[in-house]
Write an enzyme that holds these catalytic residues in place. Structure first.
Site, PDB file in Angstrom:
ATOM      1  N   GLU A  78      -1.507   2.278   6.452  1.00  0.00           N
ATOM      2  CA  GLU A  78      -1.643   2.702   7.852  1.00  0.00           C
ATOM      3  C   GLU A  78      -0.291   3.002   8.493  1.00  0.00           C
ATOM      4  O   GLU A  78      -0.185   3.913   9.308  1.00  0.00           O
ATOM      5  CB  GLU A  78      -2.324   1.593   8.668  1.00  0.00           C
ATOM      6  CG  GLU A  78      -3.788   1.392   8.328  1.00  0.00           C
ATOM      7  CD  GLU A  78      -4.370   0.204   9.084  1.00  0.00           C
ATOM      8  OE1 GLU A  78      -3.674  -0.398   9.920  1.00  0.00           O
ATOM      9  OE2 GLU A  78      -5.535  -0.127   8.803  1.00  0.00           O
ATOM     10  N   ASN A 117       0.839  -1.188   0.000  1.00  0.00           N
ATOM     11  CA  ASN A 117       0.000   0.000   0.000  1.00  0.00           C
ATOM     12  C   ASN A 117       0.878   1.244   0.000  1.00  0.00           C
ATOM     13  O   ASN A 117       1.927   1.281   0.652  1.00  0.00           O
ATOM     14  CB  ASN A 117      -0.903   0.014   1.233  1.00  0.00           C
ATOM     15  CG  ASN A 117      -2.002  -1.025   1.145  1.00  0.00           C
ATOM     16  OD1 ASN A 117      -2.622  -1.191   0.099  1.00  0.00           O
ATOM     17  ND2 ASN A 117      -2.246  -1.742   2.238  1.00  0.00           N
ATOM     18  N   HIS A 137       6.421  -1.341   3.457  1.00  0.00           N
ATOM     19  CA  HIS A 137       6.322  -2.765   3.758  1.00  0.00           C
ATOM     20  C   HIS A 137       5.594  -3.475   2.640  1.00  0.00           C
ATOM     21  O   HIS A 137       4.734  -2.899   1.968  1.00  0.00           O
ATOM     22  CB  HIS A 137       5.590  -3.007   5.091  1.00  0.00           C
ATOM     23  CG  HIS A 137       4.290  -2.293   5.225  1.00  0.00           C
ATOM     24  ND1 HIS A 137       4.200  -0.958   5.525  1.00  0.00           N
ATOM     25  CD2 HIS A 137       3.001  -2.721   5.087  1.00  0.00           C
ATOM     26  CE1 HIS A 137       2.926  -0.596   5.579  1.00  0.00           C
ATOM     27  NE2 HIS A 137       2.177  -1.647   5.307  1.00  0.00           N
TER      28      HIS A 137
HETATM   29  P1  5GP Z   1      -0.865  -1.145   5.774  1.00  0.00           P
HETATM   30  O1  5GP Z   1      -2.331  -0.897   5.860  1.00  0.00           O
HETATM   31  O2  5GP Z   1      -0.060   0.029   6.276  1.00  0.00           O
HETATM   32  O3  5GP Z   1      -0.428  -1.599   4.387  1.00  0.00           O
HETATM   33  O4  5GP Z   1      -0.563  -2.391   6.686  1.00  0.00           O
HETATM   34  C1  5GP Z   1      -0.128  -2.291   8.006  1.00  0.00           C
HETATM   35  C2  5GP Z   1      -0.204  -3.668   8.607  1.00  0.00           C
HETATM   36  O5  5GP Z   1       0.527  -3.645   9.818  1.00  0.00           O
HETATM   37  C3  5GP Z   1      -1.612  -4.125   8.944  1.00  0.00           C
HETATM   38  O6  5GP Z   1      -1.895  -5.342   8.249  1.00  0.00           O
HETATM   39  C4  5GP Z   1      -1.586  -4.322  10.467  1.00  0.00           C
HETATM   40  O7  5GP Z   1      -2.329  -5.434  10.903  1.00  0.00           O
HETATM   41  C5  5GP Z   1      -0.101  -4.476  10.745  1.00  0.00           C
HETATM   42  N1  5GP Z   1       0.319  -4.031  12.063  1.00  0.00           N
HETATM   43  C6  5GP Z   1      -0.004  -2.858  12.671  1.00  0.00           C
HETATM   44  N2  5GP Z   1       0.587  -2.766  13.870  1.00  0.00           N
HETATM   45  C7  5GP Z   1       1.323  -3.908  14.029  1.00  0.00           C
HETATM   46  C8  5GP Z   1       2.156  -4.383  15.071  1.00  0.00           C
HETATM   47  O8  5GP Z   1       2.366  -3.751  16.108  1.00  0.00           O
HETATM   48  N3  5GP Z   1       2.737  -5.600  14.873  1.00  0.00           N
HETATM   49  C9  5GP Z   1       2.545  -6.329  13.730  1.00  0.00           C
HETATM   50  N4  5GP Z   1       3.160  -7.501  13.644  1.00  0.00           N
HETATM   51  N5  5GP Z   1       1.756  -5.893  12.717  1.00  0.00           N
HETATM   52  C10 5GP Z   1       1.154  -4.700  12.872  1.00  0.00           C
END
Ligand code: 5GP
Length: 125
Positions: free
Chosen positions: A105, A97, A110
């Protein structure tokens, strides 16, 4: 370095804190270029997050400013993780994303690695 128009890198974002060891993670792989760990809220039977070690906010930031060696090392790590987890034969999905419309988020670049069941359409809805 941030991409023009985007906020600067936040040194206290959750993945930066995981990289510094301030917050635990379920690590599945680490090398000089990447750290991979299980997503805290998995959306598939296998849901791994792969992050570069450098301070890049997003794919836009990483692709523009990371060195060729760091980009190659990161991409090879993603491929190695999928292979080592035995995901090549059933297959898997990579997703990154970037920015508001994607729903990103966490402002540290990542790649999501999803696998473990048929994953359906690329963009639901
Ligand atoms: P995004 O929406 O930014 O592409 O994905 C962020 C991801 O990070 C989400 O799938 C969420 O579940 C994961 N995430 C958020 N906080 C943490 C955390 O503290 N530990 C881990 N292992 N994953 C996290």
């Amino acid at each position: 370095m941030p991409v023009s128009g985007l906020p600067p890198y936040d040194e206290n974002n959750i993945f930066a804190r995981i990289l510094r060891g301030e917050i635990p993670c379920k690590k599945v792989y680490e090398d000089a270029f990447a750290l991979a760990f299980l997503d805290i809220a998995p959306q598939a039977p296998t849901h791994v997050l792969v992050i570069p070690k450098g301070p890049y906010c997003s794919f836009a930031d990483f692709s523009a400013f990371a060195s060729d060696a760091d980009i190659a090392g990161f991409m090879r790590a993603v491929g190695k993780i999928a292979k080592d987890l035995g995901l090549e034969a059933p297959g898997y999905r990579l997703l990154a994303n970037m920015g508001e419309h994607s729903g990103q988020e966490v402002p540290h670049f990542h790649v999501h690695l999803f696998a473990g069941r048929p994953l359906g359409r690329m963009i639901p809805g």
